[in-house]
Design a protein around this motif. Structure first.
Motif, PDB file in Angstrom:
ATOM      1  N   MET A 194       0.844  -1.193   0.191  1.00 34.67           N
ATOM      2  CA  MET A 194      -0.050   0.078   0.150  1.00 34.67           C
ATOM      3  C   MET A 194       0.603   1.250   0.101  1.00 34.67           C
ATOM      4  O   MET A 194       0.481   2.218  -0.867  1.00 34.67           O
ATOM      5  N   PRO A 195       1.914   1.423   0.721  1.00 34.37           N
ATOM      6  CA  PRO A 195       2.844   2.765   1.025  1.00 34.37           C
ATOM      7  C   PRO A 195       3.288   2.877  -0.533  1.00 34.37           C
ATOM      8  O   PRO A 195       3.386   3.832  -1.041  1.00 34.37           O
ATOM      9  N   MET A 196       3.823   1.808  -1.084  1.00 31.86           N
ATOM     10  CA  MET A 196       4.478   1.744  -2.518  1.00 31.86           C
ATOM     11  C   MET A 196       3.523   2.170  -3.478  1.00 31.86           C
ATOM     12  O   MET A 196       3.913   2.969  -4.493  1.00 31.86           O
ATOM     13  N   ASN A 197       2.447   1.818  -3.646  1.00 30.96           N
ATOM     14  CA  ASN A 197       1.442   2.223  -4.459  1.00 30.96           C
ATOM     15  C   ASN A 197       0.880   3.526  -4.287  1.00 30.96           C
ATOM     16  O   ASN A 197       0.776   4.381  -5.429  1.00 30.96           O
ATOM     17  N   LEU A 198       0.948   4.000  -3.131  1.00 29.31           N
ATOM     18  CA  LEU A 198       0.688   5.530  -2.574  1.00 29.31           C
ATOM     19  C   LEU A 198       2.063   6.199  -3.510  1.00 29.31           C
ATOM     20  O   LEU A 198       1.690   7.456  -3.845  1.00 29.31           O
ATOM     21  N   LEU A 199       2.990   5.804  -3.079  1.00 34.12           N
ATOM     22  CA  LEU A 199       4.225   6.584  -3.678  1.00 34.12           C
ATOM     23  C   LEU A 199       4.424   6.843  -5.140  1.00 34.12           C
ATOM     24  O   LEU A 199       4.644   7.847  -5.911  1.00 34.12           O
TER      25      LEU A 199
END
Length: 148
Positions: free
Chosen positions: A94-99
């Protein structure tokens, strides 16, 4: 030997090695959480010390002993899988997708304000125009010399 050295020194091989080491350490942390927090809590629901001792079905065998089918251990494995999947998703995916989404939005915003990137064709057109200007200037200076 040279090919092996190039293979080992590639960035993706090093990244993969780091990922395996971090994954092993991460697995140990998740397993500890599951075994020391979730298993006892679920085991308490079934009056057992852990999930391995919960939901045990004893089946008598022909020799007078019994075989234990441990549904609690299977439930524990399923819970472990779900916890690992949730942690991997919420901590990494999830954090990588947001980035990625933020980077893509910034890139698109930058594209709309920036001029078109130079291509070989535009550079060649600029060179052509400069050469034409120089020829015109040298032709102008040549005619002026003849007039004087």
């Amino acid at each position: 030997m040279k090919g092996f050295r190039e293979f080992i020194l590639r960035g993706n091989v090093i990244d993969l090695a780091v990922a395996v080491v971090i994954g092993a350490a991460f697995t140990a942390v998740v397993n500890s959480i599951v075994q020391n927090v979730f298993n006892p809590l679920i085991g308490a629901l079934f009056n057992a010390e852990s999930l391995n001792d919960a939901l045990v079905l004893s089946i008598p065998t022909l020799d007078g002993k019994s075989a234990d089918v441990r549904f609690g251990a299977v439930l524990g494995a399923i819970i472990t899988f779900l916890i690992v999947a949730a942690v991997v998703y919420f901590v990494f995916v999830m954090p990588m997708n947001l980035l990625k989404e933020h980077a893509e939005a910034r890139r698109k915003a930058g594209e709309s304000t920036a001029k078109d990137p130079e291509t070989e064709l535009t550079v060649l057109a600029e060179i052509r125009d400069l050469l034409a200007e120089q020829r015109a200037m040298s032709a102008d200076s040549g005619t002026r010399r003849h007039e004087q």
